[in-house]
Design a protein around this motif. Structure first.
Motif, PDB file in Angstrom:
ATOM      1  N   ASN A 236       0.821  -1.211   0.000  1.00  0.00           N
ATOM      2  CA  ASN A 236       0.000   0.000   0.000  1.00  0.00           C
ATOM      3  C   ASN A 236       0.856   1.262   0.000  1.00  0.00           C
ATOM      4  N   ALA A 237       1.887   1.251   0.813  1.00  0.00           N
ATOM      5  CA  ALA A 237       2.764   2.436   0.873  1.00  0.00           C
ATOM      6  C   ALA A 237       3.483   2.644  -0.462  1.00  0.00           C
ATOM      7  N   ILE A 238       3.986   1.576  -1.041  1.00  0.00           N
ATOM      8  CA  ILE A 238       4.695   1.694  -2.325  1.00  0.00           C
ATOM      9  C   ILE A 238       3.737   2.138  -3.427  1.00  0.00           C
ATOM     10  N   ALA A 239       2.509   1.561  -3.421  1.00  0.00           N
ATOM     11  CA  ALA A 239       1.524   1.950  -4.440  1.00  0.00           C
ATOM     12  C   ALA A 239       1.162   3.418  -4.308  1.00  0.00           C
ATOM     13  N   ARG A 240       0.993   3.924  -3.071  1.00  0.00           N
ATOM     14  CA  ARG A 240       0.685   5.332  -2.890  1.00  0.00           C
ATOM     15  C   ARG A 240       1.848   6.208  -3.377  1.00  0.00           C
ATOM     16  N   ALA A 241       3.062   5.817  -3.067  1.00  0.00           N
ATOM     17  CA  ALA A 241       4.237   6.592  -3.512  1.00  0.00           C
ATOM     18  C   ALA A 241       4.299   6.667  -5.042  1.00  0.00           C
ATOM     19  N   ILE A 242       4.011   5.541  -5.703  1.00  0.00           N
ATOM     20  CA  ILE A 242       4.005   5.546  -7.171  1.00  0.00           C
ATOM     21  C   ILE A 242       2.879   6.446  -7.682  1.00  0.00           C
ATOM     22  N   GLY A 243       1.720   6.406  -7.033  1.00  0.00           N
ATOM     23  CA  GLY A 243       0.612   7.265  -7.440  1.00  0.00           C
ATOM     24  C   GLY A 243       0.947   8.737  -7.283  1.00  0.00           C
ATOM     25  N   VAL A 244       1.587   9.092  -6.178  1.00  0.00           N
ATOM     26  CA  VAL A 244       1.994  10.487  -5.980  1.00  0.00           C
ATOM     27  C   VAL A 244       2.991  10.906  -7.063  1.00  0.00           C
ATOM     28  N   TYR A 245       3.922  10.033  -7.385  1.00  0.00           N
ATOM     29  CA  TYR A 245       4.925  10.358  -8.401  1.00  0.00           C
ATOM     30  C   TYR A 245       4.271  10.550  -9.765  1.00  0.00           C
ATOM     31  N   GLN A 246       3.308   9.694 -10.090  1.00  0.00           N
ATOM     32  CA  GLN A 246       2.623   9.800 -11.383  1.00  0.00           C
ATOM     33  C   GLN A 246       1.495  10.823 -11.368  1.00  0.00           C
ATOM     34  N   LYS A 247       1.259  11.447 -10.203  1.00  0.00           N
ATOM     35  CA  LYS A 247       0.225  12.475 -10.039  1.00  0.00           C
ATOM     36  C   LYS A 247      -1.181  11.926 -10.260  1.00  0.00           C
ATOM     37  N   THR A 248      -1.352  10.642  -9.951  1.00  0.00           N
ATOM     38  CA  THR A 248      -2.692  10.044  -9.987  1.00  0.00           C
ATOM     39  C   THR A 248      -3.301   9.981  -8.594  1.00  0.00           C
ATOM     40  N   THR A 249      -2.517  10.328  -7.597  1.00  0.00           N
ATOM     41  CA  THR A 249      -2.956  10.360  -6.208  1.00  0.00           C
ATOM     42  C   THR A 249      -2.567  11.708  -5.634  1.00  0.00           C
ATOM     43  N   ARG A 250      -3.401  12.205  -4.723  1.00  0.00           N
ATOM     44  CA  ARG A 250      -3.091  13.503  -4.132  1.00  0.00           C
ATOM     45  C   ARG A 250      -1.760  13.435  -3.400  1.00  0.00           C
ATOM     46  N   PRO A 251      -1.011  14.525  -3.396  1.00  0.00           N
ATOM     47  CA  PRO A 251       0.295  14.536  -2.722  1.00  0.00           C
ATOM     48  C   PRO A 251       0.158  14.247  -1.230  1.00  0.00           C
ATOM     49  N   GLU A 252       1.004  13.425  -0.703  1.00  0.00           N
ATOM     50  CA  GLU A 252       1.037  13.111   0.719  1.00  0.00           C
ATOM     51  C   GLU A 252       2.396  12.538   1.069  1.00  0.00           C
ATOM     52  N   LEU A 253       2.692  12.541   2.351  1.00  0.00           N
ATOM     53  CA  LEU A 253       3.941  11.939   2.808  1.00  0.00           C
ATOM     54  C   LEU A 253       3.744  10.439   2.925  1.00  0.00           C
ATOM     55  N   VAL A 254       4.699   9.703   2.385  1.00  0.00           N
ATOM     56  CA  VAL A 254       4.609   8.244   2.389  1.00  0.00           C
ATOM     57  C   VAL A 254       5.872   7.697   3.032  1.00  0.00           C
ATOM     58  N   LYS A 255       5.692   6.810   4.000  1.00  0.00           N
ATOM     59  CA  LYS A 255       6.819   6.165   4.656  1.00  0.00           C
ATOM     60  C   LYS A 255       7.180   4.892   3.909  1.00  0.00           C
TER      61      LYS A 255
END
Length: 262
Positions: A236-255
Motif C-alpha cells: 500500500n505504501a509503495i503503491a501510494r508513492a508511485i501514485g503520488v509520483y505519477q500524479k494520480t494520487t493527491r500529494p502526501e507523505l509516504v513512509k
C-alpha cells in the motif's frame, strides 16, 4: 682690323709651311738614311698625314683600352661585393639551418613524448573502460537504456580514444544525475521464481520499490546486480508513492522502508 686679320692669316700659313718643310726634311732624312729614294714634298706630306692618322688611331686605342680597363675593374669590384654578400648570406643561412635543425629535434621529441603519453592514456582508458562496463552491468535498467551508445563505445576498442573518453564522461554525468532523482520504470523481472510485470520506483541508486498486482517488494543493488525481494506488507505504501509520483494520487507523505548499510 682687315690688315691684322690678313697678317695673322699669313703668319698661320707661314707656320704651317715651316712645319711641313721641317717634317719633310726630317722624313726625307730618315728615308735617305735607309738608302730610300728621295721623296717629293707631296709624297712626304702624304706619309706625314698617314703617320698622324696612325698616331691618332693609336691614341684612341689607348683611350679605349683605359676605359675598358676601368670598366673591368669596376665590374670586378661589383663581383667582389656580390661574393662578400653571398658569403654572408651563406653564413647566415647556415645559422638558420642549425636553428631549424634544433627546432626540428625539439618538435620530434615533443611528438615522441605525445605519442608515449597517448599510448599510456590509451592503456588507462582500456582498463577504466573494462571497470566501468562491469559497474554499468549493475545499473538499473532505465540508466542502462540511457547509456546504450556509451556502453557500445566503451566496449569497442576500435573506437577512437577521444570518443571513449567522452563516453566515460557521459557515463559519470548520467550516473550522478540518476542518483539525485526519483525514476519510475516498468520492467519484467523474475521474483521468487515467477516472471512478473513490475512498476518500479528508484530512489537514485540506493534502492528501488515495486508493486505487481497484489505483490510488492524492494530492490537493492549488489555485486551481481539488483536483487528483487518480495515484501507484500509494504504494498500500500509503495503503491501510494508511485501514485503520488505519477500524479494520480493527491500529494502526501509516504513512509517507505529504507535500510542504510556501510
Amino acid at each position: 682690323m682687315i690688315l691684322v686679320a690678313s697678317r695673322s692669316s699669313e703668319q698661320i700659313h707661314r707656320v704651317k709651311f715651316l712645319i711641313t718643310s721641317l717634317l719633310f726634311v726630317v722624313m726625307n732624312g730618315l728615308l735617305t738614311a735607309g738608302n730610300e729614294p728621295e721623296m717629293t714634298p707631296q709624297q712626304a706630306q702624304q706619309k706625314i698625314e698617314a703617320w698622324l692618322v696612325l698616331e691618332k688611331s693609336l691614341a684612341e686605342e689607348r683611350k679605349d683600352f683605359r676605359r675598358r680597363q676601368v670598366s673591368i675593374e669596376q665590374l670586378l669590384g661589383v663581383y667582389v661585393t656580390e661574393l662578400d654578400l653571398l658569403e654572408e648570406g651563406i653564413s647566415a643561412a647556415g645559422g638558420l639551418i642549425e636553428e631549424s635543425d634544433a627546432e626540428l629535434e625539439k618538435i620530434k621529441l615533443s611528438i615522441t613524448r605525445y605519442r608515449e603519453s597517448r599510448n599510456l592514456l590509451r592503456l588507462k582508458v582500456d582498463r577504466q573502460s573494462l571497470r566501468l562496463l562491469e559497474i554499468m552491468n549493475r545499473f538499473p535498467r532505465p540508466l542502462r537504456d540511457e547509456l546504450v551508445t556509451e556502453q557500445l563505445s566503451l566496449g569497442d576498442r576500435s573506437t577512437k580514444l577521444r570518443a571513449r573518453v567522452l563516453a566515460m564522461v557521459a557515463v559519470v554525468k548520467s550516473t550522478m544525475k540518476f542518483n539525485q532523482v526519483i525514476t519510475y520504470s516498468e520492467e519484467v523481472k523474475v521474483v521468487d521464481g515467477v516472471e512478473r510485470q513490475l512498476q518500479v520506483l528508484y530512489l537514485g541508486l540506493g534502492r528501488g520499490y515495486y508493486v505487481s498486482g497484489d505483490t510488492a517488494g524492494i530492490a537493492e543493488v549488489s555485486s551481481t546486480g539488483w536483487k528483487w525481494s518480495r515484501k507484500d506488507q509494504y504494498r500500500n505504501a509503495i503503491a501510494r508513492a508511485i501514485g503520488v509520483y505519477q500524479k494520480t494520487t493527491r500529494p502526501e507523505l509516504v513512509k517507505l522502508p529504507i535500510q542504510l548499510s556501510k
